[in-house]
Design a protein around this motif. Structure first.
Motif, PDB file in Angstrom:
ATOM      1  N   ASP A  82       0.824  -1.205   0.000  1.00  0.00           N
ATOM      2  CA  ASP A  82       0.000   0.000   0.000  1.00  0.00           C
ATOM      3  C   ASP A  82       0.863   1.262   0.000  1.00  0.00           C
ATOM      4  O   ASP A  82       0.831   2.078   0.918  1.00  0.00           O
ATOM      5  N   LEU A  83       1.661   1.399  -1.054  1.00  0.00           N
ATOM      6  CA  LEU A  83       2.433   2.610  -1.302  1.00  0.00           C
ATOM      7  C   LEU A  83       2.080   3.108  -2.688  1.00  0.00           C
ATOM      8  O   LEU A  83       1.771   2.315  -3.590  1.00  0.00           O
TER       9      LEU A  83
ATOM     10  N   ASN B 217       3.731   7.563   0.896  1.00  0.00           N
ATOM     11  CA  ASN B 217       3.042   6.755   1.906  1.00  0.00           C
ATOM     12  C   ASN B 217       2.079   7.666   2.655  1.00  0.00           C
ATOM     13  O   ASN B 217       2.491   8.454   3.504  1.00  0.00           O
ATOM     14  N   THR B 218       0.796   7.599   2.327  1.00  0.00           N
ATOM     15  CA  THR B 218      -0.202   8.467   2.953  1.00  0.00           C
ATOM     16  C   THR B 218      -0.835   7.815   4.182  1.00  0.00           C
ATOM     17  O   THR B 218      -1.657   8.441   4.846  1.00  0.00           O
ATOM     18  N   SER B 219      -0.470   6.576   4.472  1.00  0.00           N
ATOM     19  CA  SER B 219      -1.088   5.875   5.598  1.00  0.00           C
ATOM     20  C   SER B 219      -0.461   6.300   6.913  1.00  0.00           C
ATOM     21  O   SER B 219       0.567   6.981   6.961  1.00  0.00           O
TER      22      SER B 219
ATOM     23  N   ASN C 262       4.079   2.734   9.134  1.00  0.00           N
ATOM     24  CA  ASN C 262       5.312   2.517   8.392  1.00  0.00           C
ATOM     25  C   ASN C 262       5.168   1.259   7.539  1.00  0.00           C
ATOM     26  O   ASN C 262       4.445   0.325   7.913  1.00  0.00           O
ATOM     27  N   THR C 263       5.837   1.233   6.406  1.00  0.00           N
ATOM     28  CA  THR C 263       5.881   0.034   5.576  1.00  0.00           C
ATOM     29  C   THR C 263       7.290  -0.542   5.662  1.00  0.00           C
ATOM     30  O   THR C 263       8.252   0.098   5.239  1.00  0.00           O
TER      31      THR C 263
ATOM     32  N   VAL D 171       9.611   2.474   4.998  1.00  0.00           N
ATOM     33  CA  VAL D 171       9.155   3.759   4.469  1.00  0.00           C
ATOM     34  C   VAL D 171       8.255   4.375   5.532  1.00  0.00           C
ATOM     35  O   VAL D 171       7.232   3.789   5.891  1.00  0.00           O
TER      36      VAL D 171
ATOM     37  N   LYS E 174       5.585   6.390   7.824  1.00  0.00           N
ATOM     38  CA  LYS E 174       4.196   6.806   7.650  1.00  0.00           C
ATOM     39  C   LYS E 174       4.155   8.268   7.204  1.00  0.00           C
ATOM     40  O   LYS E 174       5.034   9.063   7.522  1.00  0.00           O
TER      41      LYS E 174
END
Length: 433
Positions: free
Chosen positions: A356-357, A374-376, A379-380, A421, A423
């Motif tokens: 989800d990026l 990354n709009t969430s 962190n990814t 990445v 948040k």
């Protein structure tokens, strides 16, 4: 064999290298490494060529940009924003044309493309003899063509080249300020009759919400199609989508105006200065998402509204901003404007693990630029990018706490990987071939 570049990013006390990020079983003490989520950049699949990223200024009562402001906005040094398009208003009264010259000359000297947009034809050419509302009388179509050409010639005689000119700003919405109403049929008739006689690239329709039905009406006649160079529009309320008629007819697609200001322009709304940086940053991420979508929909250019404003790229001295100082939103926008340069071509990004990026990539003769949004609120972890070739790489990142700061990288000939990445962030990776 395809090379993979490994970029390891470290924030605060987080692990930097993958081999230090293993999971331990307390009982058995076994060590496991979570596989990285993989994106593959496929430069064999190409999309649109980028024309640029820009903004507007010198409208009505807004002031001319100073020499240092022009440098900060359009320059490409480490602390500058790198915009490549400037949009300005065509005053309907010729006596006001000289007001525009200081900023336009300074912008011209930087080699920037200039888009000129009229909010209204001269009042005497319109049905209501007023600068607000009404429509251009058909018997005055030629006079309006002369008016636009006179503006282009006046600027040329003063050392300013108008790269593109719009027929009308937002012809499809009725407002209480300087404006003019055009139906799609009227716009098509005008472009058919006089588009070839206007001495700059023609932009139309500049719909306030990139109305597809309005756009499509311009593609029903071969002469209109031949006279139209750029399909332009705004995205207020809607409009972010594929513009298939433009693509089918090999026309560039420009987003020519948009703004977000937490609705502070509305009567009774809280002042901008009362909002926290986290709320402003969330709205900035919304702006960045519209840029990502525009690029993903094969658009060639993205132009913001005022460059110099408290909610924009440099402060105007109001709402707690310092006049001329680069704002966080400017640094965020510059991830695209500074690094994705005119002539770069967007290429395919394969999201192999459905992470989800929001990722787009762009290629020039010497480098590949990857934009990671990354709009969430999460962190990814462990994100890997494969690219065809690499001699070196660097990255820059903006978050709530950072303004386009360089990020330390670890690279080798096999891969590049982020440990995570963050948040609510945007990261630019520049891979040198």
């Amino acid at each position: 064999m395809t090379k993979m570049i490994l970029i390891a990013l470290c924030l605060a006390t987080s692990c930097f290298f993958l081999n230090s990020c293993s999971n331990s079983n307390d009982e058995g003490g076994d060590t496991r490494v979570t596989p990285a989520k993989v994106f593959t950049i496929d430069t064999s699949i190409k999309y649109q060529t980028i024309t640029g990223f820009g903004g507007a200024n010198r409208m009505w009562t807004s002031e001319n940009l100073s020499t240092s402001e022009v440098q900060n906005i359009f320059g490409t040094a480490d602390t500058e924003l790198g915009l490549t398009i400037f949009r300005e208003r065509i005053p309907p009264v010729q006596a006001d044309w000289t007001i525009m010259l200081p900023t336009l000359k300074a912008v011209q000297a930087k080699g920037i493309k200039i888009l000129a947009s009229p909010w209204s034809p001269p009042a005497n050419l319109k049905s209501n003899n007023d600068l607000v509302g009404g429509h251009l009388l058909p018997e005055n179509y030629e006079a309006y063509k002369n008016h636009l050409n006179d503006y282009i010639s006046f600027m040329a005689n003063n050392g300013v080249t108008i790269y593109a000119i719009s027929i009308q700003n937002e012809p499809d919405i009725q407002v209480s300020y300087e404006s003019c109403d055009w139906t799609a049929t009227q716009m098509a008739d005008y472009i058919k009759a006089y588009g070839s006689q206007i001495n700059a690239k023609i932009v139309a329709p500049e719909s306030f919400k990139f109305d597809q039905s309005y756009v499509n009406a311009l593609f029903n006649d071969t002469e209109v199609i031949n006279n139209l160079d750029i399909v332009g529009g705004h995205i207020y309320g809607s409009g972010l989508d594929f513009i298939s008629k433009a693509e089918q007819n090999d026309k560039e697609i420009w987003m020519t105006e948009y703004l977000l200001n937490l609705n502070t322009g509305n009567a009774g709304a809280p002042a901008w200065s009362l909002y926290g940086e986290d709320i402003i940053w969330n709205e900035t991420l919304t702006m960045l998402e519209t840029i990502h979508k525009a690029m993903d929909f094969n658009w060639n250019a993205y132009i913001w509204w005022y460059i110099k404003r408290y909610y924009s790229f440099i402060g105007d001295g109001t709402q707690g901003t310092e006049s001329g100082k680069i704002l966080k939103r400017g640094y965020a926008f510059s991830h695209f404007s500074k690094y994705v340069r005119p002539g770069y071509v967007r290429v395919q990004v394969n999201n192999e693990d459905n992470v989800d990026l929001k990722v787009t990539a762009y290629e020039s003769n010497t480098e590949i630029v990857i934009e990671i949004l990354n709009t969430s609120s999460l962190n990814t972890d462990k994100v890997q990018f494969k690219v065809p070739s690499m001699s070196s790489a660097m990255a820059y990142q903006s978050t709530l706490e950072k303004n386009r700061e360089p990020i330390a990288l670890t690279t080798n000939t096999d891969n590049v990987q982020f440990s995570f990445v963050p948040k609510k962030s945007i990261t630019t990776v520049i891979v040198k071939k």
